[in-house]
Design a protein around this motif. Structure first.
Motif, PDB file in Angstrom:
ATOM      1  N   ASP A  48       0.809  -1.221   0.000  1.00  0.00           N
ATOM      2  CA  ASP A  48       0.000   0.000   0.000  1.00  0.00           C
ATOM      3  C   ASP A  48       0.842   1.271   0.000  1.00  0.00           C
ATOM      4  N   GLY A  49       1.918   1.264   0.751  1.00  0.00           N
ATOM      5  CA  GLY A  49       2.720   2.473   0.921  1.00  0.00           C
ATOM      6  C   GLY A  49       3.643   2.745  -0.245  1.00  0.00           C
ATOM      7  N   LYS A  50       4.325   3.872  -0.158  1.00  0.00           N
ATOM      8  CA  LYS A  50       5.281   4.254  -1.196  1.00  0.00           C
ATOM      9  C   LYS A  50       6.658   3.662  -0.946  1.00  0.00           C
ATOM     10  N   THR A  51       6.889   3.143   0.265  1.00  0.00           N
ATOM     11  CA  THR A  51       8.190   2.560   0.583  1.00  0.00           C
ATOM     12  C   THR A  51       8.007   1.176   1.188  1.00  0.00           C
ATOM     13  N   SER A  52       9.043   0.369   1.057  1.00  0.00           N
ATOM     14  CA  SER A  52       9.052  -0.961   1.646  1.00  0.00           C
ATOM     15  C   SER A  52      10.456  -1.244   2.159  1.00  0.00           C
ATOM     16  N   THR A  53      10.549  -2.221   3.017  1.00  0.00           N
ATOM     17  CA  THR A  53      11.827  -2.618   3.580  1.00  0.00           C
ATOM     18  C   THR A  53      12.118  -4.054   3.176  1.00  0.00           C
ATOM     19  N   PHE A  54      13.302  -4.273   2.599  1.00  0.00           N
ATOM     20  CA  PHE A  54      13.759  -5.613   2.247  1.00  0.00           C
ATOM     21  C   PHE A  54      14.719  -6.059   3.349  1.00  0.00           C
ATOM     22  N   VAL A  55      14.414  -7.182   3.977  1.00  0.00           N
ATOM     23  CA  VAL A  55      15.275  -7.733   5.012  1.00  0.00           C
ATOM     24  C   VAL A  55      16.038  -8.895   4.381  1.00  0.00           C
ATOM     25  N   ILE A  56      17.365  -8.715   4.268  1.00  0.00           N
ATOM     26  CA  ILE A  56      18.213  -9.660   3.549  1.00  0.00           C
ATOM     27  C   ILE A  56      19.229 -10.243   4.510  1.00  0.00           C
ATOM     28  N   ASN A  57      19.353 -11.547   4.483  1.00  0.00           N
ATOM     29  CA  ASN A  57      20.313 -12.227   5.347  1.00  0.00           C
ATOM     30  C   ASN A  57      21.119 -13.222   4.522  1.00  0.00           C
ATOM     31  N   GLY A  58      21.740 -12.746   3.471  1.00  0.00           N
ATOM     32  CA  GLY A  58      22.580 -13.601   2.631  1.00  0.00           C
ATOM     33  C   GLY A  58      21.971 -13.838   1.265  1.00  0.00           C
ATOM     34  N   GLN A  59      22.813 -14.299   0.374  1.00  0.00           N
ATOM     35  CA  GLN A  59      22.462 -14.471  -1.036  1.00  0.00           C
ATOM     36  C   GLN A  59      21.462 -15.607  -1.266  1.00  0.00           C
ATOM     37  N   THR A  60      21.473 -16.617  -0.412  1.00  0.00           N
ATOM     38  CA  THR A  60      20.623 -17.784  -0.636  1.00  0.00           C
ATOM     39  C   THR A  60      19.470 -17.905   0.356  1.00  0.00           C
ATOM     40  N   ASN A  61      19.364 -16.980   1.281  1.00  0.00           N
ATOM     41  CA  ASN A  61      18.293 -17.023   2.276  1.00  0.00           C
ATOM     42  C   ASN A  61      17.059 -16.272   1.775  1.00  0.00           C
ATOM     43  N   PRO A  62      15.879 -16.615   2.292  1.00  0.00           N
ATOM     44  CA  PRO A  62      14.662 -15.897   1.896  1.00  0.00           C
ATOM     45  C   PRO A  62      14.773 -14.408   2.203  1.00  0.00           C
ATOM     46  N   VAL A  63      14.107 -13.612   1.381  1.00  0.00           N
ATOM     47  CA  VAL A  63      14.076 -12.159   1.544  1.00  0.00           C
ATOM     48  C   VAL A  63      12.696 -11.791   2.085  1.00  0.00           C
ATOM     49  N   ALA A  64      12.660 -11.101   3.204  1.00  0.00           N
ATOM     50  CA  ALA A  64      11.395 -10.621   3.766  1.00  0.00           C
ATOM     51  C   ALA A  64      11.164  -9.200   3.265  1.00  0.00           C
ATOM     52  N   VAL A  65       9.986  -8.951   2.747  1.00  0.00           N
ATOM     53  CA  VAL A  65       9.623  -7.618   2.274  1.00  0.00           C
ATOM     54  C   VAL A  65       8.494  -7.119   3.167  1.00  0.00           C
ATOM     55  N   GLN A  66       8.721  -5.968   3.751  1.00  0.00           N
ATOM     56  CA  GLN A  66       7.740  -5.401   4.675  1.00  0.00           C
ATOM     57  C   GLN A  66       7.175  -4.123   4.083  1.00  0.00           C
ATOM     58  N   ASP A  67       5.863  -3.982   4.176  1.00  0.00           N
ATOM     59  CA  ASP A  67       5.175  -2.779   3.737  1.00  0.00           C
ATOM     60  C   ASP A  67       5.340  -1.737   4.838  1.00  0.00           C
ATOM     61  N   ASP A  68       6.048  -0.655   4.561  1.00  0.00           N
ATOM     62  CA  ASP A  68       6.289   0.371   5.578  1.00  0.00           C
ATOM     63  C   ASP A  68       5.015   1.091   5.998  1.00  0.00           C
ATOM     64  N   ASN A  69       3.953   0.966   5.188  1.00  0.00           N
ATOM     65  CA  ASN A  69       2.687   1.617   5.491  1.00  0.00           C
ATOM     66  C   ASN A  69       1.743   0.704   6.289  1.00  0.00           C
ATOM     67  N   ASN A  70       2.048  -0.592   6.352  1.00  0.00           N
ATOM     68  CA  ASN A  70       1.185  -1.561   7.021  1.00  0.00           C
ATOM     69  C   ASN A  70       2.056  -2.589   7.730  1.00  0.00           C
ATOM     70  N   ILE A  71       2.246  -2.429   9.018  1.00  0.00           N
ATOM     71  CA  ILE A  71       3.161  -3.306   9.767  1.00  0.00           C
ATOM     72  C   ILE A  71       2.664  -4.746   9.842  1.00  0.00           C
ATOM     73  N   ASN A  72       1.413  -4.999   9.495  1.00  0.00           N
ATOM     74  CA  ASN A  72       0.874  -6.362   9.511  1.00  0.00           C
ATOM     75  C   ASN A  72       1.126  -7.108   8.209  1.00  0.00           C
ATOM     76  N   SER A  73       1.674  -6.435   7.212  1.00  0.00           N
ATOM     77  CA  SER A  73       1.946  -7.066   5.920  1.00  0.00           C
ATOM     78  C   SER A  73       3.420  -7.414   5.805  1.00  0.00           C
ATOM     79  N   GLN A  74       3.666  -8.661   5.444  1.00  0.00           N
ATOM     80  CA  GLN A  74       5.038  -9.105   5.193  1.00  0.00           C
ATOM     81  C   GLN A  74       4.986 -10.165   4.104  1.00  0.00           C
ATOM     82  N   TYR A  75       5.937 -10.101   3.197  1.00  0.00           N
ATOM     83  CA  TYR A  75       6.009 -11.012   2.070  1.00  0.00           C
ATOM     84  C   TYR A  75       7.369 -11.686   2.083  1.00  0.00           C
ATOM     85  N   ILE A  76       7.414 -12.949   1.679  1.00  0.00           N
ATOM     86  CA  ILE A  76       8.661 -13.699   1.656  1.00  0.00           C
ATOM     87  C   ILE A  76       8.965 -14.078   0.206  1.00  0.00           C
ATOM     88  N   LEU A  77      10.162 -13.746  -0.250  1.00  0.00           N
ATOM     89  CA  LEU A  77      10.620 -14.091  -1.594  1.00  0.00           C
ATOM     90  C   LEU A  77      11.798 -15.051  -1.479  1.00  0.00           C
TER      91      LEU A  77
END
Length: 106
Positions: A66-95
Protein backbone atom coordinates in the motif's frame (compact mmCIF):
# COMPACT_ATOMS: atom_id res chain seq x y z
CA UNK A 1 13.06 1.58 -17.71
CA UNK A 2 13.48 -1.92 -16.29
CA UNK A 3 9.76 -2.73 -16.38
CA UNK A 4 9.77 -2.44 -20.17
CA UNK A 5 11.69 -5.72 -20.48
CA UNK A 6 9.75 -7.54 -17.78
CA UNK A 7 7.70 -9.75 -20.01
CA UNK A 8 6.63 -13.37 -19.62
CA UNK A 9 9.97 -14.68 -20.81
CA UNK A 10 12.02 -12.71 -18.29
CA UNK A 11 12.28 -14.73 -15.15
CA UNK A 12 15.28 -13.46 -13.22
CA UNK A 13 15.82 -10.05 -11.72
CA UNK A 14 19.21 -9.31 -10.24
CA UNK A 15 19.22 -7.02 -7.20
CA UNK A 16 22.70 -5.76 -6.29
CA UNK A 17 22.77 -3.99 -2.94
CA UNK A 18 25.73 -1.76 -2.13
CA UNK A 19 26.09 1.20 0.21
CA UNK A 20 23.07 3.47 -0.39
CA UNK A 21 22.50 1.96 -3.83
CA UNK A 22 20.38 -0.74 -5.46
CA UNK A 23 21.12 -1.85 -9.01
CA UNK A 24 18.21 -3.69 -10.64
CA UNK A 25 19.09 -5.67 -13.77
CA UNK A 26 16.93 -7.81 -16.04
CA UNK A 27 17.63 -9.63 -19.27
CA UNK A 28 15.30 -11.53 -21.58
CA UNK A 29 16.39 -15.12 -21.01
CA UNK A 30 15.49 -16.25 -24.52
CA UNK A 31 16.60 -13.51 -26.91
CA UNK A 32 19.23 -11.78 -24.71
CA UNK A 33 18.51 -8.68 -26.84
CA UNK A 34 16.23 -7.02 -24.31
CA UNK A 35 17.83 -5.93 -21.08
CA UNK A 36 17.63 -3.11 -18.64
CA UNK A 37 19.48 -1.75 -15.64
CA UNK A 38 18.37 0.88 -13.20
CA UNK A 39 20.25 2.27 -10.19
CA UNK A 40 18.18 3.55 -7.28
CA UNK A 41 19.39 5.42 -4.20
CA UNK A 42 18.30 3.53 -1.08
CA UNK A 43 19.08 3.45 2.61
CA UNK A 44 21.43 0.45 2.79
CA UNK A 45 24.63 -0.03 4.70
CA UNK A 46 26.36 -3.36 4.79
CA UNK A 47 28.27 -5.77 2.63
CA UNK A 48 27.69 -5.77 -1.11
CA UNK A 49 25.25 -8.54 -1.97
CA UNK A 50 23.56 -9.75 -5.14
CA UNK A 51 20.32 -11.69 -5.12
CA UNK A 52 18.40 -13.22 -8.02
CA UNK A 53 14.62 -13.19 -7.64
CA UNK A 54 11.74 -14.27 -9.84
CA UNK A 55 10.39 -11.22 -11.68
CA UNK A 56 6.74 -12.23 -11.36
CA UNK A 57 7.01 -12.72 -7.61
CA UNK A 58 8.66 -9.32 -7.13
CA UNK A 59 5.94 -7.60 -9.15
CA UNK A 60 3.19 -9.48 -7.27
CA UNK A 61 4.74 -8.44 -3.96
CA UNK A 62 5.31 -4.79 -4.82
CA UNK A 63 1.85 -4.30 -6.33
CA UNK A 64 0.35 -5.60 -3.06
CA UNK A 65 2.14 -2.98 -0.98
CA UNK A 66 0.00 0.00 0.00
CA UNK A 67 2.72 2.47 0.92
CA UNK A 68 5.28 4.25 -1.20
CA UNK A 69 8.19 2.56 0.58
CA UNK A 70 9.05 -0.96 1.65
CA UNK A 71 11.83 -2.62 3.58
CA UNK A 72 13.76 -5.61 2.25
CA UNK A 73 15.28 -7.73 5.01
CA UNK A 74 18.21 -9.66 3.55
CA UNK A 75 20.31 -12.23 5.35
CA UNK A 76 22.58 -13.60 2.63
CA UNK A 77 22.46 -14.47 -1.04
CA UNK A 78 20.62 -17.78 -0.64
CA UNK A 79 18.29 -17.02 2.28
CA UNK A 80 14.66 -15.90 1.90
CA UNK A 81 14.08 -12.16 1.54
CA UNK A 82 11.40 -10.62 3.77
CA UNK A 83 9.62 -7.62 2.27
CA UNK A 84 7.74 -5.40 4.68
CA UNK A 85 5.18 -2.78 3.74
CA UNK A 86 6.29 0.37 5.58
CA UNK A 87 2.69 1.62 5.49
CA UNK A 88 1.19 -1.56 7.02
CA UNK A 89 3.16 -3.31 9.77
CA UNK A 90 0.87 -6.36 9.51
CA UNK A 91 1.95 -7.07 5.92
CA UNK A 92 5.04 -9.11 5.19
CA UNK A 93 6.01 -11.01 2.07
CA UNK A 94 8.66 -13.70 1.66
CA UNK A 95 10.62 -14.09 -1.59
CA UNK A 96 12.83 -17.10 -2.22
CA UNK A 97 16.02 -16.36 -4.16
CA UNK A 98 16.88 -18.17 -7.36
CA UNK A 99 20.19 -19.91 -7.92
CA UNK A 100 22.95 -18.22 -9.89
CA UNK A 101 24.13 -19.87 -13.09
CA UNK A 102 27.71 -21.09 -12.83
CA UNK A 103 28.79 -18.46 -15.38
CA UNK A 104 27.38 -15.66 -13.15
CA UNK A 105 29.12 -16.74 -9.97
CA UNK A 106 32.25 -14.90 -8.83
Amino acid sequence: MVTSVLEDRVKKVSLKFSENSLTISVENQISHHSSGTQIITIGYQGNNIEILLNAKYILDCLTSIDGKTSTFVINGQTNPVAVQDDNNINSQYILMPMQFDKENQN
